[in-house]
Design an enzyme around this catalytic site. Structure first.
Site, PDB file in Angstrom:
ATOM      1  N   LYS A 166      -2.475   8.423  -3.943  1.00  0.00           N
ATOM      2  CA  LYS A 166      -2.279   7.253  -3.115  1.00  0.00           C
ATOM      3  C   LYS A 166      -4.371   6.954  -3.262  1.00  0.00           C
ATOM      4  O   LYS A 166      -4.286   8.001  -2.307  1.00  0.00           O
ATOM      5  CB  LYS A 166      -2.136   6.252  -2.374  1.00  0.00           C
ATOM      6  CG  LYS A 166      -2.003   4.872  -2.408  1.00  0.00           C
ATOM      7  CD  LYS A 166      -0.744   4.860  -0.863  1.00  0.00           C
ATOM      8  CE  LYS A 166      -1.142   3.736  -1.119  1.00  0.00           C
ATOM      9  NZ  LYS A 166       0.597   2.961   0.765  1.00  0.00           N
TER      10      LYS A 166
HETATM   11  C1  E4P Z   1       1.016  -0.346   0.453  1.00  0.00           C
HETATM   12  O1  E4P Z   1       1.737   0.330   0.276  1.00  0.00           O
HETATM   13  C2  E4P Z   1       1.259  -0.312   2.302  1.00  0.00           C
HETATM   14  O2  E4P Z   1       1.957   0.181   2.987  1.00  0.00           O
HETATM   15  C3  E4P Z   1       1.789  -1.402   3.289  1.00  0.00           C
HETATM   16  O3  E4P Z   1       2.015  -2.433   2.525  1.00  0.00           O
HETATM   17  C4  E4P Z   1       0.851  -2.103   3.951  1.00  0.00           C
HETATM   18  O4  E4P Z   1       1.586  -3.257   4.308  1.00  0.00           O
HETATM   19  P1  E4P Z   1       0.694  -3.794   6.285  1.00  0.00           P
HETATM   20  O5  E4P Z   1      -0.039  -4.492   5.790  1.00  0.00           O
HETATM   21  O6  E4P Z   1       2.198  -4.427   6.899  1.00  0.00           O
HETATM   22  O7  E4P Z   1       0.510  -2.492   6.643  1.00  0.00           O
END
Ligand code: E4P
Length: 218
Positions: free
Chosen positions: A83
């Site tokens: 990522k």
């Molecule tokens: C995506 O990969 C992120 O981990 C996640 O969806 C972030 O979400 P949040 O805005 O609830 O922290």
């Protein structure tokens, strides 16, 4: 539509994996910090529990550092999707991993222009953050619609749209209508998908009527 679970909590992942409905997992540095565990231990446990892609985020901010970290993360399992943040350095690292055949997830996507860059960099997944856009008063779902519409114009774009920062069942159904390939969903929202008061009411009636028959199926 694929479902990923958005957590680093291995107990939640194992329990949800038992449903057979989980196609992968996404983690991020905040979720790993919340787990209180060693990052590599968490990743190994997750990769043992699910067979689909498991996103593991780099912490470096330069392409060279991201590549070094991503190579180490990718060694944990062939399930790992490295990522990478939506930055020029992240996009350079993305191209490097794409050329090596290692899965990538370009994260923190907040515009359609950024999603085009992710596709051109050969990302496996791009993660537009719906909830965080909604929090600013703008329409996060419109971004999913725009990205899906753009990607459909270009069959050479193979990047999958991974709807992220999901806060409610409506986010999931609307992302599905827009054509998002994947939704990454927090465990509580995922569990809430099955709920409907008419299902509960209908089941109570059926069970009560079945008891009246005095029969047994097995
Ligand atoms: C995506 O990969 C992120 O981990 C996640 O969806 C972030 O979400 P949040 O805005 O609830 O922290």
């Amino acid at each position: 539509m694929k479902f990923f679970v958005d957590t680093a909590d291995i107990a939640e992942i194992r329990s949800l994996a038992e449903t057979g409905l989980i196609d992968g997992v996404t983690t991020n540095p905040s979720l790993v910090a919340k787990s209180g565990r060693d990052f590599f231990d968490v990743l190994k446990d997750i990769c043992d529990a699910v067979s689909g892609p498991v996103s593991a985020e780099v912490a470096a901010t330069d392409a060279e550092g991201m590549i070094r970290e991503g190579d180490k993360l990718a060694k944990v399992s062939k399930n790992i999707a490295v990522k990478l943040p939506m930055t020029w350095e992240g996009l350079k690292a993305c191209r490097h991993f794409a050329d090596k055949g290692i899965m990538t997830n370009v994260t923190l996507c907040f515009s359609a222009a950024q999603a085009i860059l992710a596709a051109k960099a050969g990302a496996t997944f791009v993660s537009p953050f719906i909830g965080r856009i909604d929090d600013t008063g703008a329409d996060g779902m419109q971004l999913i619609r725009d990205i899906c519409a753009i990607y459909r114009q270009y069959p050479d774009f193979t990047t999958l749209v991974l709807a992220a920062s999901i806060r409610s069942p409506l986010h999931i159904t609307e992302a599905g209508k827009a054509g998002a390939h994947v939704a990454t969903i927090p465990p509580a929202v995922l569990k809430s998908l099955v709920n409907h008061p008419l299902t509960d009411k209908g089941l109570s009636i059926f069970l009560a009527d079945w008891q009246k028959t005095g029969q047994k199926i097995a």
